[in-house]
Design a protein around this motif. Structure first.
Motif, PDB file in Angstrom:
ATOM      1  N   TYR A 237       0.821  -1.212   0.000  1.00  0.00           N
ATOM      2  CA  TYR A 237       0.000   0.000   0.000  1.00  0.00           C
ATOM      3  C   TYR A 237       0.852   1.258   0.000  1.00  0.00           C
ATOM      4  O   TYR A 237       0.508   2.253  -0.605  1.00  0.00           O
ATOM      5  CB  TYR A 237      -0.903   0.024   1.242  1.00  0.00           C
ATOM      6  CG  TYR A 237      -1.800  -1.181   1.384  1.00  0.00           C
ATOM      7  CD1 TYR A 237      -3.094  -1.163   0.882  1.00  0.00           C
ATOM      8  CD2 TYR A 237      -1.357  -2.336   2.022  1.00  0.00           C
ATOM      9  CE1 TYR A 237      -3.920  -2.253   1.011  1.00  0.00           C
ATOM     10  CE2 TYR A 237      -2.182  -3.433   2.160  1.00  0.00           C
ATOM     11  CZ  TYR A 237      -3.459  -3.392   1.655  1.00  0.00           C
ATOM     12  OH  TYR A 237      -4.274  -4.485   1.788  1.00  0.00           O
ATOM     13  N   VAL A 238       1.945   1.206   0.733  1.00  0.00           N
ATOM     14  CA  VAL A 238       2.783   2.376   0.964  1.00  0.00           C
ATOM     15  C   VAL A 238       4.211   2.036   0.557  1.00  0.00           C
ATOM     16  O   VAL A 238       4.920   1.378   1.305  1.00  0.00           O
ATOM     17  CB  VAL A 238       2.764   2.763   2.459  1.00  0.00           C
ATOM     18  CG1 VAL A 238       3.608   3.989   2.709  1.00  0.00           C
ATOM     19  CG2 VAL A 238       1.337   2.980   2.933  1.00  0.00           C
ATOM     20  N   PRO A 239       4.633   2.483  -0.629  1.00  0.00           N
ATOM     21  CA  PRO A 239       5.935   2.068  -1.151  1.00  0.00           C
ATOM     22  C   PRO A 239       7.115   2.515  -0.281  1.00  0.00           C
ATOM     23  O   PRO A 239       8.122   1.822  -0.221  1.00  0.00           O
ATOM     24  CB  PRO A 239       6.014   2.721  -2.531  1.00  0.00           C
ATOM     25  CG  PRO A 239       4.750   3.466  -2.747  1.00  0.00           C
ATOM     26  CD  PRO A 239       3.867   3.326  -1.547  1.00  0.00           C
ATOM     27  N   ARG A 240       6.981   3.678   0.371  1.00  0.00           N
ATOM     28  CA  ARG A 240       8.090   4.184   1.189  1.00  0.00           C
ATOM     29  C   ARG A 240       7.520   4.820   2.443  1.00  0.00           C
ATOM     30  O   ARG A 240       6.384   5.292   2.471  1.00  0.00           O
ATOM     31  CB  ARG A 240       8.892   5.261   0.438  1.00  0.00           C
ATOM     32  CG  ARG A 240       9.420   4.822  -0.897  1.00  0.00           C
ATOM     33  CD  ARG A 240      10.037   5.986  -1.649  1.00  0.00           C
ATOM     34  NE  ARG A 240       9.103   7.090  -1.807  1.00  0.00           N
ATOM     35  CZ  ARG A 240       9.331   8.319  -1.457  1.00  0.00           C
ATOM     36  NH1 ARG A 240      10.486   8.646  -0.883  1.00  0.00           N
ATOM     37  NH2 ARG A 240       8.439   9.255  -1.653  1.00  0.00           N
ATOM     38  N   LYS A 241       8.328   4.900   3.461  1.00  0.00           N
ATOM     39  CA  LYS A 241       7.847   5.501   4.711  1.00  0.00           C
ATOM     40  C   LYS A 241       7.403   6.946   4.492  1.00  0.00           C
ATOM     41  O   LYS A 241       6.429   7.407   5.084  1.00  0.00           O
ATOM     42  CB  LYS A 241       8.953   5.463   5.762  1.00  0.00           C
ATOM     43  CG  LYS A 241       8.530   6.152   7.029  1.00  0.00           C
ATOM     44  CD  LYS A 241       8.961   5.437   8.263  1.00  0.00           C
ATOM     45  CE  LYS A 241       8.158   5.918   9.441  1.00  0.00           C
ATOM     46  NZ  LYS A 241       9.016   6.235  10.585  1.00  0.00           N
ATOM     47  N   GLU A 242       8.159   7.646   3.650  1.00  0.00           N
ATOM     48  CA  GLU A 242       7.815   9.022   3.294  1.00  0.00           C
ATOM     49  C   GLU A 242       6.356   9.133   2.853  1.00  0.00           C
ATOM     50  O   GLU A 242       5.658  10.091   3.183  1.00  0.00           O
ATOM     51  CB  GLU A 242       8.752   9.472   2.168  1.00  0.00           C
ATOM     52  CG  GLU A 242       8.713  10.943   1.827  1.00  0.00           C
ATOM     53  CD  GLU A 242       9.182  11.813   2.980  1.00  0.00           C
ATOM     54  OE1 GLU A 242       9.917  11.325   3.844  1.00  0.00           O
ATOM     55  OE2 GLU A 242       8.762  12.994   3.011  1.00  0.00           O
ATOM     56  N   ASP A 243       5.895   8.131   2.097  1.00  0.00           N
ATOM     57  CA  ASP A 243       4.509   8.146   1.629  1.00  0.00           C
ATOM     58  C   ASP A 243       3.522   7.951   2.774  1.00  0.00           C
ATOM     59  O   ASP A 243       2.401   8.449   2.732  1.00  0.00           O
ATOM     60  CB  ASP A 243       4.305   7.055   0.562  1.00  0.00           C
ATOM     61  CG  ASP A 243       5.049   7.374  -0.725  1.00  0.00           C
ATOM     62  OD1 ASP A 243       5.012   8.540  -1.141  1.00  0.00           O
ATOM     63  OD2 ASP A 243       5.689   6.472  -1.289  1.00  0.00           O
ATOM     64  N   LEU A 244       3.959   7.239   3.802  1.00  0.00           N
ATOM     65  CA  LEU A 244       3.110   7.092   4.983  1.00  0.00           C
ATOM     66  C   LEU A 244       2.892   8.452   5.634  1.00  0.00           C
ATOM     67  O   LEU A 244       1.767   8.806   6.027  1.00  0.00           O
ATOM     68  CB  LEU A 244       3.759   6.120   5.976  1.00  0.00           C
ATOM     69  CG  LEU A 244       2.976   5.837   7.259  1.00  0.00           C
ATOM     70  CD1 LEU A 244       1.634   5.199   6.950  1.00  0.00           C
ATOM     71  CD2 LEU A 244       3.778   4.933   8.188  1.00  0.00           C
ATOM     72  N   TYR A 245       3.972   9.247   5.732  1.00  0.00           N
ATOM     73  CA  TYR A 245       3.840  10.594   6.267  1.00  0.00           C
ATOM     74  C   TYR A 245       2.864  11.406   5.421  1.00  0.00           C
ATOM     75  O   TYR A 245       2.052  12.161   5.948  1.00  0.00           O
ATOM     76  CB  TYR A 245       5.207  11.288   6.291  1.00  0.00           C
ATOM     77  CG  TYR A 245       6.154  10.754   7.345  1.00  0.00           C
ATOM     78  CD1 TYR A 245       5.679  10.296   8.576  1.00  0.00           C
ATOM     79  CD2 TYR A 245       7.523  10.713   7.126  1.00  0.00           C
ATOM     80  CE1 TYR A 245       6.544   9.813   9.537  1.00  0.00           C
ATOM     81  CE2 TYR A 245       8.402  10.227   8.092  1.00  0.00           C
ATOM     82  CZ  TYR A 245       7.907   9.778   9.294  1.00  0.00           C
ATOM     83  OH  TYR A 245       8.769   9.301  10.247  1.00  0.00           O
TER      84      TYR A 245
END
Lengths: 236, 236
Positions: A66-74
């Motif tokens: 769902y979220v390719p990178r942690k940055e995208d989670l932010y």
DNA sequence: CCTAGTTACGTACAGCGTACGCAGTGCGCT
DNA sequence: AGCGCACTGCGTACGCTGTACGTAACTAGG
């Protein structure tokens, strides 16, 4: 070939569902809500991929579907809190409307103390952030100025709100990472500062401390700051 | 019993040398300079205890004799760059002096792009930060206002400078952590934003983009922002 | 129906902050 | 003068992080 891992693409441009394969077990909103819940309760640093996955009840690596990178989670988190900003009908008094927006932003940041730390222009173009910006511009319709100037005003006001609330919350948010209590932290800083002031090396600082300000009303200081910024842009 | 590890104490209150035991091989300045060098060259995230120790040429854990916690390393770094702010004799024109300070801060942040990310009130009481604050107050001597108001003004100006420069540098600093290039990052964001604008959901944003601003002079925008803040405080 | 693309998830790796233990050094006190 | 302790230096180890990769199960389009 399946798209694996990070690829140069905004997460919002990625469709949530492509049609092929098993149905995803969670929505982006589920994930964002879980991350926000953790950040609210335990601080931003508690938001790890493992922790969020555990909160959702799935394996860590499943989250990367769902979220390719942690940055995208932010990015998801910031959009989720932006969604709390429900646009309303502007009153026609752009000054009052701007103050109302600013106060709403401040109280949002008090509900989510990690927001100031994450605040950045790169999160300013998520769907709900765009809705927020459009609403601010709508509030400024009565103001006779170019869009360039209006955007400058909004950016500055947002910046001041963020800075101000960050100053309010900074120690409170960072105290979680300290190996001692907030009281001890404050006590030691004040003790050191007092010693420095007493040394006589900073006469004006010393005078400032001798000056009795009376009781400090944070709300009033905030409102004063807002008015000063707006007056600088459009003097009455 | 030796003091081991973290203890509730500001690092500045810790003496660099106590007299007992072998002579320390490095000074705090050495350590701060090494950390600043790494942050300047490779970004703030490259500043790890291991990396700084390696830069100094000592074992990782030896660093903990000088710097009890990583947080204190940040404090040393912020004080080290504050030291670049050499106070000068105020001219008597507090407005001009304030602008001069603000521009100096901006160029300092351009030299050290990680500074905005670390900027926080808790670093505002290191020795060189106090010297800086005292100098700002000296510049404001001609202004007839309480110290409370003066400090509010300085805080707001610093906040605006930080916010402004952060916006200038943010993508540049964060691009180091990205698995793709800055050009790709910008291209994908602009592509997404363009699509959203074209959707018609944000008419004022669309109008703002149609508005031709002519060439943008960042320096001028910055100066304008400063003047607006100062005018909001003390209208001419 | 088949197969390509997706979801789910366990394992593994490199890097982080830092607690702890031990060896060596030299100041301060008796 | 010499003992003891506070200090420096540093290797090891633990628990944590983000995430690359391999594999198994599943499902919709051709």
């Amino acid at each position: 070939m399946a798209v694996r891992g990070a690829v140069p693409e905004v997460i919002w441009a990625r469709p949530e569902r492509t049609g092929r394969g098993p149905k995803p077990a969670y929505t982006r909103d589920d994930i964002a809500a879980a991350a926000v819940r953790i950040a609210d309760a335990e601080g931003l640093d508690a938001v790890s991929m493992r922790r969020v996955a555990a909160e959702l009840g799935c394996g860590t690596m499943s989250l990367y579907n769902y979220v390719p990178r942690k940055e995208d989670l932010y990015e998801l988190m910031m959009d989720a809190v932006s969604a709390e900003h429900e646009p309303w009908e502007p009153s026609g008094d752009w000054r009052a409307d701007l103050f109302r927006v600013a106060h709403a932003t401040r109280s949002l940041m008090h509900r989510h103390p990690w927001v100031p730390r994450l605040m950045s222009p790169v999160y300013g173009f998520s769907p709900h952030a765009l809705r927020y910006l459009e609403h601010c511009l709508a509030c400024l319709d009565p103001l006779d100025a170019s869009y360039g100037t209006k955007i400058e005003l909004i950016a500055m006001l947002n910046g001041v709100v963020t800075t101000y609330v960050r100053n309010e919350l900074d120690t409170a948010e960072r105290v979680r990472a300290l190996p001692w209590s907030e009281d001890e932290e404050n006590a030691m800083r004040i003790a050191y500062l007092g010693g420095q002031i007493a040394s006589g090396a900073y006469p004006r600082m010393a005078a400032a401390f001798r000056e009795d300000p009376g009781p400090i009303d944070l709300e009033a200081v905030f409102q004063r700051a807002l008015e000063r910024v707006v007056d600088g842009f459009a003097p009455r």
